[in-house]
Design an enzyme around this catalytic site. Sequence first.
Site, mmCIF file in Angstrom:
data_model
loop_
_atom_site.group_PDB
_atom_site.id
_atom_site.type_symbol
_atom_site.label_atom_id
_atom_site.label_comp_id
_atom_site.label_asym_id
_atom_site.label_seq_id
_atom_site.Cartn_x
_atom_site.Cartn_y
_atom_site.Cartn_z
ATOM 1 N N GLY A 294 0.808 -1.284 -0.040
ATOM 2 C CA GLY A 294 -0.040 0.034 -0.115
ATOM 3 C C GLY A 294 0.763 1.448 0.039
ATOM 4 N N PRO B 111 2.592 4.874 1.033
ATOM 5 C CA PRO B 111 3.025 5.238 2.482
ATOM 6 C C PRO B 111 2.216 5.873 3.238
ATOM 7 C CG PRO B 111 4.372 6.331 0.489
ATOM 8 C CD PRO B 111 3.101 5.589 -0.121
ATOM 9 N N GLY C 129 -0.510 2.843 7.289
ATOM 10 C CA GLY C 129 -0.634 2.180 8.554
ATOM 11 C C GLY C 129 0.000 0.703 8.501
ATOM 12 N N THR D 259 3.318 -0.284 9.105
ATOM 13 C CA THR D 259 3.868 -0.704 10.184
ATOM 14 C C THR D 259 2.938 -0.619 11.395
ATOM 15 O OG1 THR D 259 5.661 1.034 9.005
ATOM 16 C CG2 THR D 259 5.839 0.227 11.201
ATOM 17 N N GLU E 25 -5.680 32.374 -10.679
ATOM 18 C CA GLU E 25 -6.340 31.602 -9.985
ATOM 19 C C GLU E 25 -7.932 31.634 -10.042
ATOM 20 O OE1 GLU E 25 -5.206 29.273 -8.059
ATOM 21 O OE2 GLU E 25 -3.110 29.996 -8.383
HETATM 22 P P1 ADP Z 1 3.400 2.990 6.538
HETATM 23 O O1 ADP Z 1 4.012 1.955 7.336
HETATM 24 O O2 ADP Z 1 1.982 2.581 5.799
HETATM 25 O O3 ADP Z 1 3.724 4.139 5.714
HETATM 26 P P2 ADP Z 1 2.608 3.982 9.309
HETATM 27 O O4 ADP Z 1 2.160 2.659 9.837
HETATM 28 O O5 ADP Z 1 4.102 4.003 9.420
HETATM 29 O O6 ADP Z 1 2.518 3.907 7.689
HETATM 30 O O7 ADP Z 1 1.815 5.019 9.659
HETATM 31 C C1 ADP Z 1 2.309 6.360 10.337
HETATM 32 C C2 ADP Z 1 1.585 6.836 11.427
HETATM 33 O O8 ADP Z 1 0.270 7.129 10.735
HETATM 34 C C3 ADP Z 1 0.909 5.988 12.166
HETATM 35 O O9 ADP Z 1 1.824 5.657 13.418
HETATM 36 C C4 ADP Z 1 -0.290 6.167 12.812
HETATM 37 O O10 ADP Z 1 -0.272 7.370 13.860
HETATM 38 C C5 ADP Z 1 -0.963 6.795 11.546
HETATM 39 N N1 ADP Z 1 -1.815 5.913 10.990
HETATM 40 C C6 ADP Z 1 -1.513 5.590 9.567
HETATM 41 N N2 ADP Z 1 -2.650 4.875 9.189
HETATM 42 C C7 ADP Z 1 -3.493 4.557 10.170
HETATM 43 C C8 ADP Z 1 -4.662 3.937 10.114
HETATM 44 N N3 ADP Z 1 -5.424 3.030 9.346
HETATM 45 N N4 ADP Z 1 -5.238 3.964 11.597
HETATM 46 C C9 ADP Z 1 -4.816 4.762 12.457
HETATM 47 N N5 ADP Z 1 -3.781 5.432 12.466
HETATM 48 C C10 ADP Z 1 -2.947 5.517 11.322
HETATM 49 ZN ZN ZN Z 2 -2.397 27.409 -11.775
HETATM 50 MG MG MG Z 3 5.991 2.187 7.293
#
Ligand code: ADP
Ligand code: ZN
Ligand code: MG
Length: 626
Positions: free
Chosen positions: A210, A212, A215, A217, A436
């Site tokens: 998915g 960046p 969520g 991680t 604009e």
């Molecule tokens: P990824 O690993 O997909 O790039 P992360 O898990 O690192 O994204 O997400 C970064 C932060 O964004 C998380 O620590 C959380 O605070 C918030 N976040 C992202 N997705 C969600 C979600 N589905 N529900 C709740 N918080 C989220």
């Molecule tokens: Zn423009």
């Molecule tokens: Mg991540």
Amino acid sequence: MPIRKDDTPPNRRFGIVNLVLIGFGVLLLVSSFLPNQGMQQVPRVPYSLFVSQVDDGSVRRAYITQEQIRYELKEAPAEGAPSVLATTPIFDMDLPKRLEEHGVEFAAAPPQKPSFITTALSWIVPPLIFILVLQFFARRSMGGAQGALSFTKSKAKVYVPDEESRVTFADVAGVDEAKQELTEIVDFLKTPERYTAIGARIPKGVLLVGPPGTGKTLLSKAVAGEAGVPFFIISGSEFVELFVGAGAARVRDLFEEAKKKAPCIIFIDELDAIGKSRAGSMGVVGGNDEREQTLNQLLTEMDGFAAKDKPVIVLAATNQPETLDAALLRPGRFDRQVLVDRPDLSGRKTILDIYARKVKLAPGVDLDKLAQATSGFSGADLANLVNEAALLAARSKRTSVEQGDLNEAIERVVAGLEKKSRVLQPDEKKVVAYHEVGHAIVGHLMPGGSKVAKISIVPRGMAALGYTLQLPTEERFLNSKEDLEGQIATLLGGRSAEEIVFGAVTTGAANDLQRATDIAEQMVGTYGMSEVLGPLAYDKQGGSRFLGGGNNPRRVVSDATAQAIDKEVRTLVDRAHERALSILRHNRDLMESISHQILEKEVIEGDDLKNLLASSVMPEEAVAIV
Ligand code: ADP
Ligand code: ZN
Ligand code: MG
């Protein structure tokens, strides 16, 4: 969760080896500084003087070595002057003859015997160094926990979930399908016997795919938290190092550690850093071997462990699944793939709920509205949004977060932070205003289900001098050809306004043109929307689906087709340009009046804007240009 860095004591063996080496080094140094015995300092004279003194017959004897000729005069030339002198020998075959002729007693030094220490050192040190280097490499490629240096150690951080700080599925919202799939994994980790008793094979690898910030991680931490098992987290890029073999050794080390703590989870973030398709990366200079070795090691390790009741499950995350090596996706490896996509409307609402609970909200804040206005935001964007709003409230010394803070935070997240310090010159401001307003009027009249919500000429972020905010009125997953044509025309609206009003164009439209051209290219190359070229995809799939496409390599096409594609893209953009021009010419008075207003107020939004735009009319001729 507490973070524990793995720290075994530094390798002792290496320390001893180092000591020995240093010892030898010191010996060498000392011996080279020792004075050469029997070589006291005597005055040096030119060789020519020596020769003439020999010819004069004033030399009694000479002692010849490689480095110098020392000779003694028959009598000192003056009272107190030295009678022993030295000179530097030059290659002179006649010297012995000359000395003999003048009756000089002479002798040569025996060839110098090197001292015992020098001999020993020259025989022992080089092989020793050689052996050490060999051993060092051998150990490194053997790897394992006792590798020669710490860079073969995996840098994985171990999280051991404890009660207060563990992440659970309740902390993740808006990704229900992914959660459901992962619930099963939690079950495997908790009660592996149930599955192995029937003979089911517990999956080893799960790939979270998915964009960046959605969520991934967080989800994998939640899996560990739910199952109550240790969680090793490492980023794919941490495997890849300058030294060939280091990555592979780290993979081995990681799995060794994990097996000791099984059942547990290994989470490899950014798997694409090591898992890039081997075929796709041919011809890239450097770093390739290393990545390939690391990848092979990972595959071997995943095939290798099969402890029945102590599962080690490998979770991995990537936002470029299409670049991954096919070998990674085979059964027994990452055979399960879980899509973690950007949240939809209700998902955004639940995520906002989670983060709104962490701040003090003023009564009457409407999170539903907020969710509607944040289409396309990832979970991380939403978390960031709520935090920005809280910061804004705190800055203006309020005790709770109000709707206005949240609205402003949206704009901040969308367009970057407001740049108060950036001041436009009055004439620049005028150009930006018309630009604009051009976007706004064309955007208002075009189909596509978004309404123009705000025009601003307050500079924001790095590049935007002003902006027109369009909000979708409904959630859309499909765009029709007309929608896309409308988007192109809207993007060109800014430049068209500049052309009409000032008869000239500025550099301010560069980003608009970029985006307009991208859309036109995708319409022809990816979506098969051109009547001339038909429903063929001229762009090769392979560009990232998640990161907005673009830059797709073109399929191999004939020159004629390539020309036709270019022509068709050009036609699409030209037509949209014509349309924007025609609309703006037709609504010239309206454009003037809105522009004057915005130059005064800097921002127009809400009902004011709605009323103004309501008087715009779609000219017949613009409808005809299709
Ligand atoms: P990824 O690993 O997909 O790039 P992360 O898990 O690192 O994204 O997400 C970064 C932060 O964004 C998380 O620590 C959380 O605070 C918030 N976040 C992202 N997705 C969600 C979600 N589905 N529900 C709740 N918080 C989220
Ligand atoms: Zn423009
Ligand atoms: Mg991540």
